[in-house]
Design a protein around this motif. Structure first.
Motif, PDB file in Angstrom:
ATOM      1  N   GLN A   1       0.875  -1.177   0.000  1.00 32.81           N
ATOM      2  CA  GLN A   1       0.000   0.000   0.000  1.00 32.81           C
ATOM      3  C   GLN A   1       0.912   1.227   0.000  1.00 32.81           C
ATOM      4  OE1 GLN A   1      -3.299  -0.132  -0.218  1.00 32.81           O
ATOM      5  NE2 GLN A   1      -3.188  -2.368  -0.280  1.00 32.81           N
ATOM      6  N   ILE A   2       1.019   1.880  -1.144  1.00 27.46           N
ATOM      7  CA  ILE A   2       1.917   3.019  -1.289  1.00 27.46           C
ATOM      8  C   ILE A   2       1.076   4.282  -1.397  1.00 27.46           C
ATOM      9  CG2 ILE A   2       3.666   4.097  -2.720  1.00 27.46           C
ATOM     10  CD1 ILE A   2       4.487   1.317  -3.613  1.00 27.46           C
ATOM     11  N   ALA A   3       1.462   5.284  -0.615  1.00 24.63           N
ATOM     12  CA  ALA A   3       0.743   6.556  -0.641  1.00 24.63           C
ATOM     13  C   ALA A   3       1.070   7.304  -1.919  1.00 24.63           C
ATOM     14  CB  ALA A   3       1.126   7.399   0.567  1.00 24.63           C
ATOM     15  N   GLU A   4       0.143   8.120  -2.363  1.00 15.87           N
ATOM     16  CA  GLU A   4       0.381   8.936  -3.553  1.00 15.87           C
ATOM     17  C   GLU A   4       1.415  10.005  -3.230  1.00 15.87           C
ATOM     18  OE1 GLU A   4      -3.076  10.608  -5.306  1.00 15.87           O
ATOM     19  OE2 GLU A   4      -4.226   8.763  -5.093  1.00 15.87           O
ATOM     20  N   PRO A   5       2.245  10.381  -4.196  1.00 15.97           N
ATOM     21  CA  PRO A   5       3.213  11.442  -3.935  1.00 15.97           C
ATOM     22  C   PRO A   5       2.498  12.767  -3.715  1.00 15.97           C
ATOM     23  CG  PRO A   5       3.241  10.820  -6.238  1.00 15.97           C
ATOM     24  CD  PRO A   5       2.344   9.864  -5.544  1.00 15.97           C
TER      25      PRO A   5
ATOM     26  N   ARG B   1       1.336  16.577  -4.111  1.00 17.48           N
ATOM     27  CA  ARG B   1       1.162  17.390  -5.303  1.00 17.48           C
ATOM     28  C   ARG B   1       2.153  18.528  -5.301  1.00 17.48           C
ATOM     29  NH1 ARG B   1      -5.389  17.612  -5.705  1.00 17.48           N
ATOM     30  NH2 ARG B   1      -5.633  15.373  -6.054  1.00 17.48           N
TER      31      ARG B   1
END
Length: 89
Positions: free
Chosen positions: A7-11, A13
């Motif tokens: 489960q990887i968090a979004e980078p 913005r």
């Protein structure tokens, strides 16, 4: 049962600078002026690159250590001794 993987968090913005909003980055401090190298050589010096055997190079290094002198000083003394024997160049 299959796993879903990591489960990887979004980078995060990117901030928009310019039209979208004011640039909030702090101004970089200007570096202090660097002192210029003002060393003046006593004599004109050049680099002396000649290939010699490992034994000769080691001999000069050991003599320099034993006599607490620098190799260029030993080379200058060797030149003066050779000039006494064979004449000046």
């Amino acid at each position: 049962m299959m796993s879903k993987g990591l489960q990887i968090a979004e980078p995060p913005r990117r901030r928009q600078s310019g039209a979208g909003g004011a640039d909030t980055r702090p101004e970089k401090a200007k570096p202090a002026p660097i002192a210029k190298f003002d060393h003046v050589a006593e004599d004109e010096k050049v680099q002396f690159n000649k290939r010699v055997t490992r034994g000769v190079a080691d001999g000069y290094e050991i003599l320099a250590i034993r006599t607490r002198r620098k190799v260029p000083d030993l080379l200058a003394e060797a030149l003066s001794l050779l000039e006494e024997k064979y004449g000046k160049v």
